[in-house]
Design a protein around this motif. Structure first.
Motif, PDB file in Angstrom:
ATOM      1  N   ASN A   3      42.780 -64.414  65.407  1.00  0.00           N
ATOM      2  CA  ASN A   3      43.545 -64.431  66.657  1.00  0.00           C
ATOM      3  C   ASN A   3      42.695 -63.755  67.737  1.00  0.00           C
ATOM      4  O   ASN A   3      42.370 -62.578  67.618  1.00  0.00           O
ATOM      5  CB  ASN A   3      44.882 -63.708  66.467  1.00  0.00           C
ATOM      6  CG  ASN A   3      44.676 -62.291  65.974  1.00  0.00           C
ATOM      7  OD1 ASN A   3      43.680 -62.037  65.273  1.00  0.00           O
ATOM      8  ND2 ASN A   3      45.548 -61.392  66.362  1.00  0.00           N
ATOM      9  N   SER A   4      42.320 -64.541  68.765  1.00  0.00           N
ATOM     10  CA  SER A   4      41.428 -64.001  69.798  1.00  0.00           C
ATOM     11  C   SER A   4      42.079 -62.803  70.458  1.00  0.00           C
ATOM     12  O   SER A   4      43.198 -62.874  70.921  1.00  0.00           O
ATOM     13  CB  SER A   4      41.158 -65.078  70.841  1.00  0.00           C
ATOM     14  OG  SER A   4      40.654 -66.215  70.176  1.00  0.00           O
ATOM     15  N   SER A   5      41.299 -61.690  70.512  1.00  0.00           N
ATOM     16  CA  SER A   5      41.824 -60.505  71.187  1.00  0.00           C
ATOM     17  C   SER A   5      41.884 -60.799  72.685  1.00  0.00           C
ATOM     18  O   SER A   5      41.245 -61.738  73.176  1.00  0.00           O
ATOM     19  CB  SER A   5      40.908 -59.333  70.921  1.00  0.00           C
ATOM     20  OG  SER A   5      39.609 -59.652  71.411  1.00  0.00           O
ATOM     21  N   LEU A   6      42.637 -59.960  73.368  1.00  0.00           N
ATOM     22  CA  LEU A   6      42.810 -60.139  74.816  1.00  0.00           C
ATOM     23  C   LEU A   6      41.448 -60.205  75.489  1.00  0.00           C
ATOM     24  O   LEU A   6      41.200 -61.069  76.329  1.00  0.00           O
ATOM     25  CB  LEU A   6      43.640 -58.977  75.395  1.00  0.00           C
ATOM     26  CG  LEU A   6      43.826 -58.998  76.921  1.00  0.00           C
ATOM     27  CD1 LEU A   6      44.616 -60.241  77.330  1.00  0.00           C
ATOM     28  CD2 LEU A   6      44.516 -57.732  77.414  1.00  0.00           C
ATOM     29  N   SER A   7      40.520 -59.321  75.062  1.00  0.00           N
ATOM     30  CA  SER A   7      39.206 -59.281  75.736  1.00  0.00           C
ATOM     31  C   SER A   7      38.474 -60.607  75.545  1.00  0.00           C
ATOM     32  O   SER A   7      37.752 -61.049  76.422  1.00  0.00           O
ATOM     33  CB  SER A   7      38.370 -58.146  75.166  1.00  0.00           C
ATOM     34  OG  SER A   7      38.166 -58.380  73.795  1.00  0.00           O
ATOM     35  N   ARG A  11      37.204 -62.922  78.464  1.00  0.00           N
ATOM     36  CA  ARG A  11      35.809 -63.357  78.603  1.00  0.00           C
ATOM     37  C   ARG A  11      35.744 -64.875  78.748  1.00  0.00           C
ATOM     38  O   ARG A  11      35.004 -65.407  79.576  1.00  0.00           O
ATOM     39  CB  ARG A  11      34.955 -62.925  77.414  1.00  0.00           C
ATOM     40  CG  ARG A  11      33.514 -63.434  77.575  1.00  0.00           C
ATOM     41  CD  ARG A  11      32.576 -62.983  76.511  1.00  0.00           C
ATOM     42  NE  ARG A  11      33.202 -62.911  75.218  1.00  0.00           N
ATOM     43  CZ  ARG A  11      33.387 -63.950  74.412  1.00  0.00           C
ATOM     44  NH1 ARG A  11      33.057 -65.152  74.808  1.00  0.00           N
ATOM     45  NH2 ARG A  11      33.926 -63.799  73.239  1.00  0.00           N
ATOM     46  N   ARG A  12      36.545 -65.576  77.936  1.00  0.00           N
ATOM     47  CA  ARG A  12      36.517 -67.043  78.027  1.00  0.00           C
ATOM     48  C   ARG A  12      36.975 -67.486  79.413  1.00  0.00           C
ATOM     49  O   ARG A  12      36.418 -68.415  79.997  1.00  0.00           O
ATOM     50  CB  ARG A  12      37.393 -67.651  76.931  1.00  0.00           C
ATOM     51  CG  ARG A  12      36.721 -67.516  75.573  1.00  0.00           C
ATOM     52  CD  ARG A  12      37.383 -68.316  74.491  1.00  0.00           C
ATOM     53  NE  ARG A  12      36.740 -68.048  73.192  1.00  0.00           N
ATOM     54  CZ  ARG A  12      37.420 -67.910  72.056  1.00  0.00           C
ATOM     55  NH1 ARG A  12      38.745 -68.011  72.061  1.00  0.00           N
ATOM     56  NH2 ARG A  12      36.791 -67.664  70.927  1.00  0.00           N
ATOM     57  N   PHE A  13      37.958 -66.745  79.949  1.00  0.00           N
ATOM     58  CA  PHE A  13      38.417 -67.074  81.307  1.00  0.00           C
ATOM     59  C   PHE A  13      37.265 -66.863  82.294  1.00  0.00           C
ATOM     60  O   PHE A  13      36.952 -67.740  83.105  1.00  0.00           O
ATOM     61  CB  PHE A  13      39.624 -66.195  81.674  1.00  0.00           C
ATOM     62  CG  PHE A  13      40.078 -66.350  83.098  1.00  0.00           C
ATOM     63  CD1 PHE A  13      39.838 -65.354  84.038  1.00  0.00           C
ATOM     64  CD2 PHE A  13      40.731 -67.504  83.509  1.00  0.00           C
ATOM     65  CE1 PHE A  13      40.247 -65.512  85.365  1.00  0.00           C
ATOM     66  CE2 PHE A  13      41.141 -67.664  84.834  1.00  0.00           C
ATOM     67  CZ  PHE A  13      40.895 -66.669  85.753  1.00  0.00           C
ATOM     68  N   LEU A  19      31.754 -71.212  85.867  1.00  0.00           N
ATOM     69  CA  LEU A  19      31.344 -72.601  86.136  1.00  0.00           C
ATOM     70  C   LEU A  19      31.794 -73.025  87.524  1.00  0.00           C
ATOM     71  O   LEU A  19      31.163 -73.852  88.154  1.00  0.00           O
ATOM     72  CB  LEU A  19      31.947 -73.532  85.073  1.00  0.00           C
ATOM     73  CG  LEU A  19      31.509 -73.252  83.633  1.00  0.00           C
ATOM     74  CD1 LEU A  19      32.378 -74.012  82.652  1.00  0.00           C
ATOM     75  CD2 LEU A  19      30.047 -73.584  83.450  1.00  0.00           C
ATOM     76  N   GLY A  20      32.886 -72.444  88.024  1.00  0.00           N
ATOM     77  CA  GLY A  20      33.439 -72.886  89.305  1.00  0.00           C
ATOM     78  C   GLY A  20      32.956 -72.042  90.464  1.00  0.00           C
ATOM     79  O   GLY A  20      32.847 -72.528  91.574  1.00  0.00           O
ATOM     80  N   GLY A 195      24.710 -62.828  77.248  1.00  0.00           N
ATOM     81  CA  GLY A 195      26.073 -63.012  76.771  1.00  0.00           C
ATOM     82  C   GLY A 195      26.984 -63.576  77.861  1.00  0.00           C
ATOM     83  O   GLY A 195      28.128 -63.888  77.578  1.00  0.00           O
ATOM     84  N   VAL A 196      26.468 -63.709  79.083  1.00  0.00           N
ATOM     85  CA  VAL A 196      27.268 -64.243  80.199  1.00  0.00           C
ATOM     86  C   VAL A 196      26.817 -65.665  80.540  1.00  0.00           C
ATOM     87  O   VAL A 196      25.668 -66.040  80.274  1.00  0.00           O
ATOM     88  CB  VAL A 196      27.145 -63.359  81.466  1.00  0.00           C
ATOM     89  CG1 VAL A 196      27.827 -62.019  81.253  1.00  0.00           C
ATOM     90  CG2 VAL A 196      25.699 -63.176  81.880  1.00  0.00           C
ATOM     91  N   VAL A 197      27.728 -66.446  81.111  1.00  0.00           N
ATOM     92  CA  VAL A 197      27.430 -67.829  81.516  1.00  0.00           C
ATOM     93  C   VAL A 197      26.816 -67.799  82.911  1.00  0.00           C
ATOM     94  O   VAL A 197      27.406 -67.251  83.843  1.00  0.00           O
ATOM     95  CB  VAL A 197      28.711 -68.687  81.549  1.00  0.00           C
ATOM     96  CG1 VAL A 197      28.399 -70.087  82.060  1.00  0.00           C
ATOM     97  CG2 VAL A 197      29.318 -68.773  80.148  1.00  0.00           C
ATOM     98  N   LEU A 198      25.615 -68.361  83.035  1.00  0.00           N
ATOM     99  CA  LEU A 198      24.882 -68.455  84.302  1.00  0.00           C
ATOM    100  C   LEU A 198      24.454 -69.903  84.441  1.00  0.00           C
ATOM    101  O   LEU A 198      24.459 -70.649  83.457  1.00  0.00           O
ATOM    102  CB  LEU A 198      23.645 -67.561  84.256  1.00  0.00           C
ATOM    103  CG  LEU A 198      23.845 -66.095  83.943  1.00  0.00           C
ATOM    104  CD1 LEU A 198      22.529 -65.466  83.530  1.00  0.00           C
ATOM    105  CD2 LEU A 198      24.458 -65.373  85.128  1.00  0.00           C
ATOM    106  N   PRO A 199      24.021 -70.353  85.624  1.00  0.00           N
ATOM    107  CA  PRO A 199      23.389 -71.690  85.722  1.00  0.00           C
ATOM    108  C   PRO A 199      22.091 -71.664  84.960  1.00  0.00           C
ATOM    109  O   PRO A 199      21.236 -70.842  85.267  1.00  0.00           O
ATOM    110  CB  PRO A 199      23.178 -71.872  87.227  1.00  0.00           C
ATOM    111  CG  PRO A 199      24.135 -70.918  87.874  1.00  0.00           C
ATOM    112  CD  PRO A 199      24.231 -69.759  86.939  1.00  0.00           C
TER     113      PRO A 199
END
Ligand code: MYA
Ligand code: CJ4
Length: 409
Positions: A3-7, A11-13, A19-20, A195-199
């Motif tokens: 069960n994905s923890s809140l964090s 992070r997924r959010f 991306l936006g 660990g972060v999403v970048l272009p």
């Protein structure tokens, strides 16, 4: 973590938001842009051509007036200690701020001084008044093959800004400065992970964890007791034999460098992106170094042929705010080659020697052929993702993790 923890949800959010949102800095850089995803008219390869060395900015980028650039001589114990302390207190943490990487001083000198390294690529920022080190970024040279092109690149790592100086747009200045210094050496591409999403990621990998000391991992909150599981049942589940099963399984030695280089070059040739290691590289990156990197091979007892290889690096984490434990001892899967011994058996032997060396957990990414052993050897999926990036080099379609043969530290 089922069960994905809140964090993890947060992070997924953040990842999807990334991306936006506008990336003021990254939209100015020669990297794949989100708006270009799916545009297969764009050619694969360098995005911008090299510039003349005389056209490269000769002087460093401007810093806020109270700060100054410094080159960190990692051969100096004092400087290496300053870098170690900065990272120990300000480097990567997990989403729940329970752990922080604690790269050792011997690891840092190993990671930053490969064959052909440039001291000028070990870049620090000091406060002019106190002379305190407040930021850091590094590059090391590497030959990276992309499909059938071997490209000279810089591997960028250890980007760190002191917690007190965050969100002041210092990171873009650090990145532009390391870019400038790499350009001065006539190198125009780079590889890095985050660990972060970048272009724009060339691939996104999943971390997997194999408990070696389940009781400690549960005590410190790294893992949770499974449903309908007791602690003693959990300890039994992860129990390993006392010694490796494979006949001829032994430590790598200097005399093995030529054979291991042949084995590794042949194995890595199947991946779309992989290092182009020569014997000097193999000697530096893969010869066992205490507390830094461990490597083993299988020498056939009959023919004395070297048929298999496995390795892992040592990267402890500080445990933030736990009474009983201060350090998580983690081993990270590095490069593994199996030609005779089944990969499953080879990796189980790696787990056995890691447990013998008192590691608490063995981490692996789902790169190369790792997926073939993860579930069967009782790895569980982590909540950390690792995104891989190339700078000034377009890959037409994102790769699958299994097409990636590159492990960064
Ligand atoms: C040819 C040669 C080329 C060589 C260079 C190739 C590129 C190398 C690239 C670096 C490879 C590093 C590999 C590793 O070491 S990955 C490990 C990174 N380090 C950490 O996570 C340690 C803890 N965090 C920190 O120290 C800071 O939060 C850092 C320093 C990460 C950001 O500082 P801060 O939080 O105070 O932010 P800001 O206000 O200064 O700047 C905000 C801008 O920075 C962009 N940002 C945030 N995080 C990262 C990141 N991890 N990679 C690249 N860019 C990042 C962000 O999208 C935004 O840009 P944009 O979205 O508005 O556009
Ligand atoms: C820039 N170089 C990239 C490699 C750095 N590496 C090893 C890394 N980059 C991002 C990650 F997501 C990550 N993970 C290992 C997995 C894990 O163990 N997660 C729990 C945990 C324990 N300690 C820490 C410290 C920081 C973050 C998570 N931590 C997730 N590893």
């Amino acid at each position: 973590k089922e069960n994905s923890s809140l964090s993890t949800i947060v992070r997924r959010f953040k990842d999807s938001v990334s991306l936006g949102k506008t990336h003021k800095f990254w939209e100015s850089q020669p990297v794949g842009q989100f708006k270009d995803i799916g545009d297969s008219n764009l050619p694969e390869g360098p995005i911008e051509p090299p510039t003349l060395l005389s056209e490269v900015k000769q002087e460093p980028y401007n810093l806020p007036s109270q700060y100054e650039w410094t080159t960190c001589d990692m051969e100096s114990d004092e400087t290496c200690r300053e870098v170690y302390d900065l990272l120990k207190c300000n480097y990567v943490e997990d989403d729940e701020n329970m752990f922080r990487f604690n790269y050792s001083q011997e690891f840092l000198t190993w990671a930053l001084r490969p064959p052909g390294y440039y001291r000028s690529w070990h870049i620090g920022v000091r406060a002019k008044s106190s002379k305190k080190l407040v930021a850091f970024i590094t590059g090391v040279p590497a030959r990276i093959r992309v499909r059938d092109e071997v490209v000279k690149m810089a591997e960028i790592n250890f980007l760190c800004v002191h917690k007190k100086l965050r969100s002041k747009r210092l990171a873009p200045v650090m990145i532009k400065e390391v870019t400038r210094r790499v350009h001065l050496e006539n190198i125009w591409q780079a590889a890095y992970t985050a660990g972060v999403v970048l272009p724009t990621p060339i691939t996104t990998c999943q971390y997997w964890h194999r408990s070696l000391n389940p009781k400690k991992l549960i005590d410190v909150g790294f893992s949770r007791l499974g449903a309908r599981m007791t602690m003693s049942r959990t300890i039994k589940l992860y129990k390993l034999p006392d010694s490796p099963a494979t006949p001829g399984f032994r430590n790598m030695e200097l005399r093995d460098v030529p054979a291991v280089t042949r084995l590794l070059r042949n194995y890595l040739s199947q991946f779309v992106v992989a290092p182009d290691f020569d014997e000097n590289d193999v000697e530096h990156w893969l010869l066992p170094t205490e507390n830094v990197v461990d490597s083993y091979l299988v020498e056939s007892p009959e023919t004395h042929e070297i048929t298999d290889f496995c390795s892992f690096y040592t990267l402890p984490s500080s445990i933030l705010g736990n009474q009983n434990h201060s350090t998580l001892k983690a081993a990270y899967s590095y490069y593994n080659v199996s030609t005779k011994t089944p990969l499953l058996q080879l990796m189980n032997d790696a787990l056995i020697v890691a447990k013998q060396k008192d590691f608490d957990v063995f981490n692996a990414l789902d790169v190369m052929h790792n997926e073939s052993f993860l579930k069967e050897l009782k790895f569980g999926p982590g909540d950390g993702q690792l995104h891989y990036y190339l700078y000034n080099y377009r890959i037409r379609h994102a790769l699958r993790p299994s097409e990636l043969g590159l492990v960064l530290l």
